[in-house]
Design an enzyme around this catalytic site. Structure first.
Site, short mmCIF file in Angstrom:
data_model
loop_
_atom_site.label_atom_id
_atom_site.label_comp_id
_atom_site.label_asym_id
_atom_site.label_seq_id
_atom_site.Cartn_x
_atom_site.Cartn_y
_atom_site.Cartn_z
N ASP A 260 0.99 -1.18 -0.06
CA ASP A 260 0.01 -0.01 0.02
C ASP A 260 0.91 1.29 0.10
O ASP A 260 2.27 0.99 0.17
CB ASP A 260 -0.81 -0.05 1.14
CG ASP A 260 -2.27 0.66 0.99
OD1 ASP A 260 -3.32 0.38 1.40
OD2 ASP A 260 -2.07 1.64 0.36
C1 GLC Z 1 -4.36 3.91 -0.48
C2 GLC Z 1 -5.17 2.91 -0.20
C3 GLC Z 1 -5.20 1.75 -1.11
C4 GLC Z 1 -5.04 2.31 -2.68
C5 GLC Z 1 -3.69 2.88 -2.66
C6 GLC Z 1 -3.19 3.52 -3.95
O1 GLC Z 1 -3.73 4.42 0.82
O2 GLC Z 1 -4.94 2.44 1.17
O3 GLC Z 1 -6.61 1.04 -0.96
O4 GLC Z 1 -5.12 1.29 -3.58
O5 GLC Z 1 -3.36 3.87 -1.31
O6 GLC Z 1 -4.26 4.69 -4.02
#
Ligand code: GLC
Length: 718
Positions: A260
């Site tokens: 993440d």
């Molecule tokens: C965010 C979220 C995740 C998302 C990623 C990219 O913080 O936790 O669900 O896919 O970053 O945007």
């Protein structure tokens, strides 16, 4: 040259910076719709030290970046570009929690397929979706992004979404990689606070939080995203047991693990890494392939290698998986394949029609005691009141993809389009979270001339989703003042008030659900929201949506869900010394699966055959359904089991199936569900699957309220 030899030959030529570039995903420095936080990546792309991007949309931009990678870099490795395609891309479908309430895997797959087509047309090759976090705590804002409180629903939702995103051929121009996220148990954060610590039992992990991910991987998901959170002190991004162990070794997952956002660097905040090289080494050793946004791999791994914390073979193994995914996506064969053709007006119009159908079916009619819905055709004046009555931007809900801020049909627009002959007056009354109540009088005044009120209240799209937890689950701002004033005036004029509740979670508003004449839970319905609401209130379509989460009476009941274990003193209002509260019943205000229709369904004559079944048998469950109402409607029937005596205490209800049946007035039908007896296995004392002989209840009905279920018993034999 075979795919494998192509990869090995590339790895043999790659420098360390080029290898680490393939393990890095960053937000492009381009004119994208997401936050630009990584500066301009173009030079790094040409140097081959960035191999993946996120938050970029538009075939023109994507192709320009691909051209830099493929034509100007030394090894011509194409970029992998990912985006949060959570419930649509440019056309927004209902948020996942709303869509889960259709209990229709065909639709779940269809909307993912349509979203993939739109995203691929924008040059996207990876969706950071489906989100599969089982959630039972509405204080947490991210329950809206997933399939609700039940692992069986989560697993069916996972399968459908993976099929929808990836299609039959991952290299097809309209196929995109799915990323099963956030692995795992993210929904169990302490106190419902996002990014909080998680501490669940191994049994809860196996029985509740892992099944949707197992199903996603069995369905062919090619990527997994670990959650930001820890489990019992071990952050998922560095969790060897859960990534290398459970995912790669036990589930044989050979796909790409992408972190993440900035999660590797955050291992230092978790307090398990003293510096970036240590954090990078922990993630790599756990099996993480792509570092999203923290630049830990590029900046930390060279030092970690020097320190001997990791070795180059581990780097190569990760590079191998990333290159294999790019090959499977057809990016080497044709990096410009996605976005090569633009969509036609016909396909866009068809997609909007689908969005309207799905939105109409996602609406949950919570109450309608006096049958004030559907509105009478004789009506000639309406008052549409509330801050969510004409807010296009809020109809999208969180994670709105690459959609514009406008163009999403509001309730006011939908009603005016559906009822052109009606006088429809509008007043917002208050803003969603403002303390200014000066507009309430004008709004209430509309009741003077209206024959019915549509009162649109709830949360804004930004009050759920990521980093959007709430400690009070009532209406934000001074909406309650508005509602109470409207209800009071409407009662004095004897006109009905229909509440349309927009929210990213069950809101605890018993004063409203009991005070209004009808309540529709609209969640966030997407681009066709207003038309969908109009379809329901005018009776063009009967509501059929069900709630995929239990709806609490009080915040003190949270976490609340139907699959609880009985404990040694299950609730007995007649006996103080049992598991209950002094001030509210244990039951939710609305149970999982609740949702009224314009039909009147009666279930009868439950038949379960055979009455004795071994593990290899299939149990046939049949129930007769009659529509005794005056309108056509679609009923959803749920199949639960309860193992009354087992080697481990079993939940009072376990969902094992669901089915739907549409019936005209006075029409009868029979719903048949086939349940493989093996589905009645459970995790024994040692957490290994067991099939235990003995009596098991089979329960069938419209929701997870035992008083509404028909019950039969089957004997499982060795
Ligand atoms: C965010 C979220 C995740 C998302 C990623 C990219 O913080 O936790 O669900 O896919 O970053 O945007």
């Amino acid at each position: 040259m075979s795919a494998l030899s192509q990869i090995e030959s590339l790895i043999g030529e790659m420098t360390l910076p080029e290898k680490l570039g393939q393990l890095t995903m960053t937000a492009a420095g381009y004119a994208v719709t997401g936050p630009i936080i990584a500066g301009d990546s173009t030079e790094a792309i040409k140097a081959g030290t960035i191999g993946n991007l996120l938050n970029m949309v538009g075939a023109e931009h994507v192709h320009e970046m691909q051209r830099l990678a493929v034509e100007e870099s030394r090894l011509h490795i194409p970029l992998l570009i990912g985006y949060d395609v959570v419930h649509g891309h440019r056309t927004v479908f209902p948020v996942p929690l709303a869509e889960a309430g259709l209990f229709d895997p065909r639709v779940w797959e269809l909307t993912a397929r349509e979203a993939a087509t739109e995203a691929a047309a924008d040059g996207i090759a990876m969706a950071f979706a489906p989100m599969l976090d089982v959630a039972r705590d509405p204080r947490w804002g991210r329950g809206i992004e997933g399939p609700g409180e039940d692992p069986f629903v989560g697993a069916r939702f996972a399968e459908a979404k993976v099929r929808g995103f990836q299609g039959r051929d991952l290299s097809a121009p309209d196929a995109i990689a799915s990323v099963a996220k956030h692995y795992c148990a993210y929904g169990a954060v302490t106190a419902g606070r996002d990014y909080g610590s998680v501490d669940v039992s191994e049994r809860a992990l196996r029985e509740i939080y892992l099944p949707p991910f197992e199903a996603a991987i069995a369905a062919g998901a090619v990527s997994v995203m670990p959650a930001f959170t820890d489990i019992a002190g071990v952050p998922m991004t560095a969790n060897v047991r859960m990534l290398q162990g459970w995912l790669r070794e036990r589930l044989k997952f050979s796909g790409v693990i992408v972190t993440d956002y900035n999660a590797i660097a955050e291992l230092m905040r978790h307090g398990i890494a003293a510096d970036l090289p240590e954090a990078a080494a922990l993630a790599l050793a756990a099996g993480v392939d792509i570092d999203m946004m923290s630049d830990a791999y590029r900046r930390g791994l060279p030092i970690a290698l020097e320190r001997g914390l990791v070795n180059i073979a581990q780097v190569d193994a990760a590079v191998r998986r990333v290159l294999a995914l790019k090959l499977r996506l057809g990016l080497f064969a044709d990096p410009y394949r996605r976005g090569a053709t633009s969509e036609t007006a016909v396909t866009l119009a068809a997609r909007r029609r689908l969005a309207r159908e799905v939105a109409s079916r996602a609406i949950v009619m919570l109450t309608n005691p006096g049958d004030v819905l559907p509105l009478s055709a004789a009506l000639n004046s309406l008052a549409v009141i509330g801050p969510l009555a004409d807010s296009s931007i809020d109809m999208r809900g969180p994670w709105w993809g690459a959609s514009a801020e406008v163009g999403h049909v509001t309730v006011l627009e939908g009603l005016r389009a559906s009822l052109p002959g009606l006088s429809i007056q509008y007043s917002a009354g208050v803003a969603i979270d403002s303390v200014d109540v000066s507009g309430i009088d004008a709004a209430v005044d509309l009741c003077r001339t209206a024959q019915a009120v549509i009162l649109c209240v709830g949360e804004s799209a930004a009050m759920s989703g990521e980093a959007a937890c709430r400690a009070h689950l009532d209406l934000p701002g001074r909406q309650r003042d508005l509602c109470e004033a409207v209800l009071k005036r409407a009662k004095s004029h004897r006109i009905p008030v229909i509440v349309v509740l927009f929210s990213g979670r069950p809101l605890i508003v018993p004063w409203l659900t009991e005070g209004a004449d009808a309540v529709l839970a609209a969640w966030f319905l997407g681009s066709e929201a207003g038309n969908a609401v109009a379809d329901i209130v005018t009776g063009r379509i009967s509501p059929g949506g069900r709630t995929a989460v239990s709806w609490p009476r009080a915040l003190g009941q949270v976490p609340i869900y139907f699959g609880d274990r009985p404990g040694g003193r299950p609730e007995n209002p007649k006996d103080r010394y049992t598991s209950q509260y002094l001030d509210v019943p244990n039951s939710p205000q609305f149970p999982f699966g609740h949702g009224l229709t314009y039909g009147r369904f009666r279930l009868a004559n439950l038949r379960v055959t055979p009455d004795r079944a071994g593990e290899g048998d299939t149990i046939e469950v049949r129930v007769d359904v009659a529509n005794e109402g005056a309108r056509s409607a679609e009923e959803t029937v749920f199949l639960f089991s309860h193992d009354k005596v087992a080697s481990v205490s079993r939940p009072v209800l376990e969902l094992k199936g669901f089915a739907k049946i549409a019936l005209a007035p006075s029409e009868n039908g029979t719903v048949t569900m086939r349940l493989p007896a093996v589905a009645l296995r459970f995790l024994g004392i040692d957490l290994e699957p067991v099939f235990e002989p003995g009596e098991v209840e089979i329960l069938v009905g419209p929701c997870a309220d035992r008083s509404q279920l028909l019950v039969a018993t089957i004997n499982l034999t060795p």
